[in-house]
Structures are given as structure tokens and as C-alpha cells.
Design a protein around this motif. Structure first.
Motif, PDB file in Angstrom:
ATOM      1  N   THR A 104       0.854  -1.204   0.000  1.00 49.69           N
ATOM      2  CA  THR A 104       0.000   0.000   0.000  1.00 49.69           C
ATOM      3  C   THR A 104       0.878   1.239   0.000  1.00 49.69           C
ATOM      4  OG1 THR A 104      -1.635  -1.186   1.290  1.00 49.69           O
ATOM      5  CG2 THR A 104      -1.803   1.208   1.327  1.00 49.69           C
ATOM      6  N   MET A 105       1.889   1.208   0.862  1.00 45.51           N
ATOM      7  CA  MET A 105       2.776   2.363   0.985  1.00 45.51           C
ATOM      8  C   MET A 105       3.551   2.616  -0.306  1.00 45.51           C
ATOM      9  SD  MET A 105       3.365   4.619   3.221  1.00 45.51           S
ATOM     10  CE  MET A 105       4.021   6.035   2.390  1.00 45.51           C
ATOM     11  N   ILE A 109       3.533   6.040  -2.658  1.00 43.74           N
ATOM     12  CA  ILE A 109       4.748   6.763  -3.078  1.00 43.74           C
ATOM     13  C   ILE A 109       4.748   6.951  -4.597  1.00 43.74           C
ATOM     14  CG2 ILE A 109       7.279   6.569  -3.255  1.00 43.74           C
ATOM     15  CD1 ILE A 109       7.110   5.095  -0.501  1.00 43.74           C
ATOM     16  N   GLN A 110       4.351   5.885  -5.280  1.00 38.88           N
ATOM     17  CA  GLN A 110       4.353   5.943  -6.742  1.00 38.88           C
ATOM     18  C   GLN A 110       3.264   6.888  -7.273  1.00 38.88           C
ATOM     19  OE1 GLN A 110       3.537   2.241  -8.639  1.00 38.88           O
ATOM     20  NE2 GLN A 110       4.924   2.702 -10.316  1.00 38.88           N
ATOM     21  N   GLN A 113       3.980  10.506  -6.417  1.00 38.13           N
ATOM     22  CA  GLN A 113       5.322  10.881  -6.870  1.00 38.13           C
ATOM     23  C   GLN A 113       6.205  11.416  -5.748  1.00 38.13           C
ATOM     24  OE1 GLN A 113       4.918  13.344 -10.376  1.00 38.13           O
ATOM     25  NE2 GLN A 113       3.594  11.864 -11.378  1.00 38.13           N
ATOM     26  N   HIS A 114       6.161  10.729  -4.604  1.00 38.43           N
ATOM     27  CA  HIS A 114       7.014  11.156  -3.497  1.00 38.43           C
ATOM     28  C   HIS A 114       8.463  10.768  -3.769  1.00 38.43           C
ATOM     29  CE1 HIS A 114       3.708  12.563  -1.190  1.00 38.43           C
ATOM     30  NE2 HIS A 114       3.089  11.405  -1.217  1.00 38.43           N
ATOM     31  N   LYS A 115       9.361  11.624  -3.284  1.00 35.32           N
ATOM     32  CA  LYS A 115      10.781  11.429  -3.570  1.00 35.32           C
ATOM     33  C   LYS A 115      11.570  11.280  -2.258  1.00 35.32           C
ATOM     34  CE  LYS A 115      10.413  12.336  -8.089  1.00 35.32           C
ATOM     35  NZ  LYS A 115       8.988  12.408  -8.190  1.00 35.32           N
ATOM     36  N   ARG A 116      12.730  10.694  -2.365  1.00 31.64           N
ATOM     37  CA  ARG A 116      13.677  10.550  -1.231  1.00 31.64           C
ATOM     38  C   ARG A 116      13.121   9.690  -0.097  1.00 31.64           C
ATOM     39  NH1 ARG A 116      13.261  16.473  -1.408  1.00 31.64           N
ATOM     40  NH2 ARG A 116      13.425  16.662   0.826  1.00 31.64           N
ATOM     41  N   ILE A 117      12.225   8.751  -0.441  1.00 30.15           N
ATOM     42  CA  ILE A 117      11.607   7.919   0.601  1.00 30.15           C
ATOM     43  C   ILE A 117      12.234   6.520   0.610  1.00 30.15           C
ATOM     44  CG2 ILE A 117       9.403   7.058   1.513  1.00 30.15           C
ATOM     45  CD1 ILE A 117       9.167  10.025   1.011  1.00 30.15           C
TER      46      ILE A 117
END
Ligand SMILES: Nc1ccn([C@@H]2O[C@H](COP(=O)(O)OP(=O)(O)OP(=O)(O)O)[C@@H](O)[C@H]2O)c(=O)n1
Ligand SMILES: O=P(O)(O)OC[C@@H](O)[C@@H](O)[C@@H](O)CO
Length: 395
Positions: A104-105, A109-110, A113-117
Motif C-alpha cells: 500500500t505504501m 509513493i508511486q 510521486q514522493h521522492k527521497r523515501i
């Protein structure tokens, strides 16, 4: 060290904060953190953040863990990630999630479009989840893209409103008040653990009321209201060319400015720029026409900009028609196409609805219908109710 007001208290002003013994903790070790302000950009490897997100949210009383509960259809944790990502000097963000929620997480993120995770597996308690995050940062493993930071900010995944200034304060305080010999491997999970087990000086940094934690169901409603208010602060009015002859669009714009007196109402001359400035509300004025050319152009631009990835964008297609004296017939048929447009737009998180404003010859009547139109526009923007998409409202 942690920041922010006590968990569970209500929100005051929108906007994030960290705090001591709740909220964002900064477990810190470090050398000169005074560098972080001016030199934050060039010392990017020095700060990381760990977000415990492995709880089940029992007190929320819903089956979905609260960090995954939707606010405007986007999971709460995505707002927290967005707040931390905005801080350019936080190099890595480690999120601790349970094994069952790992996929799910990854999907969140995808999609957003979260970055640096980076993800680690959560533990059975909050402290254990944090510890797992710290371990991932401490381990200088080969092939590991994470590098050991000088300071680690600990911030609950369920405190979505956190801003750079308080993060900076906490990071600076961490440096000034010790922790310098602290080994992250066995490090502070929370301020009281640091005080109890380590011989470090620790500092409690006062946060602001914005740092409250989403704990109960009512907190989700409060968070949603805050987010809605934030994204309703700018409205862009786009006019068609007929407007130069009729001026009703400008009258509508003036009335909107009065009705939404704290809101920035701008004309959409430079749409690209307005979109770049993150305006999430558009009123597209079509004077004496029932076609959607102008609205369609606007929808295309919003779509291409990716503006609606994080927040639903409201678009209201306004049509001025003297529908009392002119038979609507074919015109009406055209206007009804809004349903199809809206269905397509919704797939891209754009909430399109239509507004028909009566355009009589008589000045007084016209002012009255403009006033009604203004009230409807204001409600559509403030409420962001996706149930009203594709509807043709009449003023
Ligand atoms: N084993 C755990 C328990 C909690 N947390 C995280 O710690 C933060 C703050 O904890 P809390 O508000 O107590 O969350 P929950 O434990 O989920 O809530 P509750 O106590 O109501 O069950 C949350 O982001 C939560 O996901 C965690 O990472 N690992
Ligand atoms: O159980 P509460 O909701 O009071 O607080 C949970 C705390 O663990 C959490 O808020 C941390 O931020 C405190 O270090």
C-alpha cells in the motif's frame, strides 16, 4: 527531542510544527548545526527524517490505520510526506510501515510521486518502529543508498502540518544542546528515553498548535477542513473574448472578490504562470455561449501541468444566457455535454461543474443573478464536493 503540541488536541491555524515529547522529535547527534540555516542546501547529507507509520489507529475506530485514511481522496500520510519533502535539506525520509501495508505504501509513493523515501518494517511499538528507522540510517551497508546523517528528525506520520521553520529550530537545538557523542545505533527514540538512558543534554522545543496529531475521527474532519481552506485561497477567472463587449465577467470577478474577501482572485491572463503558482480553482467565463471551447482549453492545460496529482482542482464553467427570452433548445443540449466532460475530468482529479447565470437586460435583475452565481461558485470552491461534478447549476 520532539516538537509540537500534545497529541489529540485540536488544530488552531493551518500549518505544521514539531514539538517536544510528541509530534516531531529530533533525535540528534551532531556537529555544527548552526550551518543548517544558511548552508542547508550544501549540507544536504546531514539531516534525515524517520516517520513512524506502523500503528493501527485503534482510537480512530475505523478498520483502516489512520495514516492511510483518505483526506480529499488522498491518504493522510501523503500530506505528511509532502510537508517533509518540501524541505530541501532533509536528504532521506525513512517510513516505518507494517509488512502487511508495505505494498500500500509503495503504491502511495508511486501515485503521488514522493521522492527521497525509503521504507523499513515497523515494530510492535512506536519506539520500535523508530528504532528500525534509525538502524537503517546507522547501518553503513554496502549497496545501501542511505548515508549516515548527523541529525535525525523523528516525526509522526499522522501529523500532516509541519513546516520548515520549526524543523530548522529543532535541528539547530539538537546541535546546540548536545547529543554530540550519541551513537544512532543505540540512540534516542524519544526524548524521555534519551534522558533516561543517555548522558546527553536534551532540549524541549516549543512547537505551535498546528502540530496536533490525528488521533480520533474528528481530527480527520479537522485536517480536511484545514486542507480545503488552504487550497481555496486563490481563484483564477478566465474570460472568453466576448467578455470585452459584455463586461459581465468582470462584474462577476468583482463580486467574487467581495464574497471571498481574503481570497486572491486573479484574471487568467497568464494561465501557465497561475498554474505554476499552484492555483487550484478556476472559473471559466463564457459570455453568451454554450460551448466548451474555452473550458476545454483550460482543462487541457490543467491536465498537462499535473497540478491535480496532489489536490482536486475545481473548474467551474460559467455560461451567461438570457434563458427567459431566448429559447434554449439546442443551446441547452450543448451545455448538457458538461456531464461527459466532467466524467473524463474526474479521472484526472479535476472537479468540473457548470453554472448557468441568467443574463437579463434589466440591470437590477442581472446583479441579483450575479450575486447568486457568486454564492454558488464560492460554495463549489470551499466544499470541493465531488458529488456535484457534471451538474449544471442555475443562478
Ligand atoms: N507500532 C507502532 C505504533 C505506532 N506507530 C506510529 O506512531 C505514530 C503516533 O502513534 P499513535 O498516534 O499512538 O498511533 P496509533 O498507535 O496508530 O494509534 P492508537 O494508539 O490509537 O492505536 C503514528 O504515526 C503511528 O503509525 C508506529 O510506527 N508503530
Ligand atoms: O498516545 P498519544 O496519542 O498521547 O501520543 C502518542 C505519542 O507517542 C506521540 O504523540 C509521540 O509524538 C510522542 O513522542
Amino acid at each position: 527531542m520532539e516538537l509540537g503540541p500534545p497529541g489529540g488536541s485540536g488544530p488552531a491555524e493551518p500549518g505544521p510544527r514539531l514539538r517536544g515529547l510528541r509530534g516531531a522529535d529530533a533525535a540528534a547527534s551532531a556537529s555544527s548545526l548552526s550551518r543548517f540555516g544558511a548552508e542547508a542546501g550544501c549540507r544536504a547529507s546531514a539531516v534525515a527524517a524517520v516517520l513512524p507509520a506502523g500503528g493501527s489507529g485503534e482510537r480512530m475506530g475505523v478498520p483502516t490505520p489512520k495514516q492511510f485514511c483518505p483526506i480529499l481522496e488522498r491518504p493522510l500520510i501523503s500530506y505528511t510526506l509532502q510537508a517533509l519533502e518540501r524541505v530541501s535539506w532533509i536528504k532521506d525520509i525513512i517510513v516505518a510501515v507494517t509488512r502487511e501495508n508495505m505494498e500500500t505504501m509503495k503504491g502511495i509513493i508511486q501515485r503521488y510521486q514522493h521522492k527521497r523515501i525509503s521504507l523499513v518494517e515497523a515494530g510492535v511499538t512506536r519506539h520500535r518502529s523508530i528504532f528500525n528507522g534509525l538502524k537503517a540510517l546507522a547501518e553503513d551497508q554496502p549497496n545501501c543508498r542511505l548515508s549516515k546523517p548527523e541529525v535525525v528528525i523523528i516525526h509522526d506520520a499522522v501529523r500532516p502540518f509541519v513546516e520548515e521553520d520549526v524543523l530548522l529550530k529543532v535541528v539547530t537545538a539538537a546541535q546546540e544542546h548536545g547529543c554530540s557523542d550519541y551513537d544512532l545505533e543505540f540512540g534516542t527514540e524519544c526524548l524521555h528515553l534519551a534522558l533516561k538512558y543517555s548522558h546527553i543534554k536534551a532540549k524541549l522545543v516549543e512547537g505551535s498548535p498546528d502540530l496536533w496529531k490525528v488521533t480520533y475521527k474528528r481530527d480527520l474532519y479537522a485536517a480536511e477542513s484545514i486542507i480545503k481552506e488552504r487550497i481555496s485561497q486563490k481563484v483564477c477567472v478566465v474570460m472568453d473574448t466576448k467578455e470585452d463587449e459584455e463586461h459581465v465577467g468582470h462584474c462577476l470577478e468583482e463580486m467574487l472578490k467581495t464574497e471571498l474577501n481574503h481570497v486572491k482572485v486573479t484574471s487568467g491572463q497568464d494561465l501557465q504562470q497561475i498554474i505554476l503558482e499552484q492555483c487550484y480553482n478556476f472559473v471559466c467565463v463564457n459570455v453568451m455561449t454554450s460551448d466548451f471551447e474555452e473550458t476545454q482549453r483550460l482543462l487541457n492545460m490543467v491536465e498537462e501541468s499535473n497540478l491535480s496529482i496532489l489536490y482536486p482542482v475545481v473548474v467551474i464553467s460559467v455560461h451567461f444566457l438570457d434563458y427567459e427570452s431566448v429559447p434554449l433548445g439546442q443551446k441547452m443540449e450543448k451545455v448538457m455535454q458538461i456531464r461527459e466532460f466532467a466524467k473524463e475530468a474526474k479521472k484526472r482529479n479535476i472537479l468540473l461543474s457548470g453554472l448557468l447565470i441568467y443574463f437579463p437586460q434589466e440591470e437590477q435583475k442581472l446583479r441579483e443573478s450575479l450575486r447568486q452565481g457568486t454564492t454558488i461558485i464560492s460554495a463549489l470552491i470551499k466544499e470541493r464536493n465531488s458529488g456535484l461534478i457534471g451538474q449544471l447549476l442555475v443562478a
